[in-house]
Scaffold this motif. Structure first.
Motif, PDB file in Angstrom:
ATOM      1  N   ASP A 199       0.832  -1.204   0.000  1.00 29.33           N
ATOM      2  CA  ASP A 199       0.000   0.000   0.000  1.00 29.33           C
ATOM      3  C   ASP A 199       0.872   1.262   0.000  1.00 29.33           C
ATOM      4  O   ASP A 199       0.560   2.252  -0.667  1.00 29.33           O
ATOM      5  N   LYS A 206       2.340   1.648  -3.466  1.00 22.13           N
ATOM      6  CA  LYS A 206       1.301   2.153  -4.369  1.00 22.13           C
ATOM      7  C   LYS A 206       1.086   3.650  -4.174  1.00 22.13           C
ATOM      8  O   LYS A 206       0.961   4.408  -5.158  1.00 22.13           O
ATOM      9  N   GLU A 242       1.696   6.663  -6.974  1.00 24.86           N
ATOM     10  CA  GLU A 242       0.601   7.546  -7.389  1.00 24.86           C
ATOM     11  C   GLU A 242       0.953   9.022  -7.250  1.00 24.86           C
ATOM     12  O   GLU A 242       0.438   9.858  -8.001  1.00 24.86           O
ATOM     13  N   GLN A 287       3.180  -5.886  -8.228  1.00 26.80           N
ATOM     14  CA  GLN A 287       4.071  -4.808  -8.660  1.00 26.80           C
ATOM     15  C   GLN A 287       4.317  -4.848 -10.170  1.00 26.80           C
ATOM     16  O   GLN A 287       4.498  -3.798 -10.798  1.00 26.80           O
ATOM     17  N   TRP A 300       1.383  -3.033 -11.655  1.00 25.25           N
ATOM     18  CA  TRP A 300       1.549  -1.571 -11.566  1.00 25.25           C
ATOM     19  C   TRP A 300       2.526  -1.073 -12.626  1.00 25.25           C
ATOM     20  O   TRP A 300       2.325  -0.009 -13.216  1.00 25.25           O
TER      21      TRP A 300
END
Length: 254
Positions: free
Chosen positions: A77, A80, A84, A115, A118
């Motif tokens: 988290d 991430k 972002e 990952q 992402w």
């Protein structure tokens, strides 16, 4: 030259970090890419980048050795959130490590796959840590195959077949101090790998090249890795420098 993988924020450099960086700059190293480990070191890593904005660039990711049952989801988290709100040149270092702990394989794979997703979503390369886990790593990469999936097999220490497999999957090889070791073995076949599929790295403070093996590694020793490639490929130092630097620039977005 570009050091594509160095942990300059590690505590091993706390006594002489600025001097170690300057020694590398004096050797002609123009950029240092810092792989992330976990949340305990993110701020230290990013602070170092802020101090050397022209030379030092941080990646973001969760290292497989820090994928722990009690914390890996929270750690992801955090990764991430960083992805972002900030721009990174790569997601790394990520992957699978079965040398230290085989019991976490399932969650290591989940963290690795998340990952990768992402990276594909953000069109970023990944920097892969694989130790005693080539089969498992390749299984994940085959499963996640995508035109945007690319990156570096950091600290490559596999055999020729594994090297070719990695390249077939749109990856290049990070070559460091292991290439100078008598028992490193990769020097025996590396000349069969095109030079445009290789980048230089130190992984400092780990895996110091000969003649510093067993001591703290640092980015200024990158010339010893390049020097070994001079012997392996039969090309002069400036050409090794030029080609591997171009390769690194091609992989990283900045």
């Amino acid at each position: 030259m570009i050091d594509t993988h160095t942990h300059l924020y590690a505590e091993e450099f706390d006594e002489d970090r600025k001097e170690a960086i300057q020694r590398a700059i004096d050797k002609g190293i123009t950029k240092f890419y810092l792989p992330a480990i976990d949340s305990e070191s993110h701020e230290k890593m990013l602070q170092l980048e802020a101090e050397y904005p022209e030379q030092i660039i941080s990646m973001m990711g969760l290292h497989p050795c820090y994928v722990k049952p009690e914390s890996w989801e929270k750690e992801l988290d955090i990764v991430k959130n960083y992805l972002e709100k900030m721009d990174f040149p790569a997601i790394g270092e990520i992957g699978i490590d079965l040398y230290w702990d085989k019991t976490t394989l399932d969650i290591q794979i989940k963290a690795f796959e998340q990952q990768i997703d992402w990276a594909i979503e953000k069109d970023l390369p990944i920097v892969i840590h694989t130790r005693e886990s080539f089969d498992e790593t390749f299984e994940v990469l085959e499963r996640k195959k995508h035109p945007k999936l690319r990156g570096i097999f950091h600290c490559f220490s596999g055999d020729l077949e594994q090297a070719k497999h990695a390249i077939d999957l749109n990856f290049i090889l990070g070559i460091g101090g292991v290439v100078t070791f008598k028992n490193g073995k990769i020097d025996q076949f590396l000349n069969e790998i095109p030079l445009d599929k290789i980048v230089l790295e130190t992984d400092s403070p780990y895996l110091a090249p000969v003649p510093h093996r067993g001591k703290r590694n640092e980015s200024s020793y990158l010339d010893l890795v390049a020097g070994k490639l001079v012997n392996i490929y039969g090309k002069d130092f400036s050409e090794i420098d030029k080609i591997t630097t171009e390769n690194a620039k091609r992989i990283f977005s900045r």
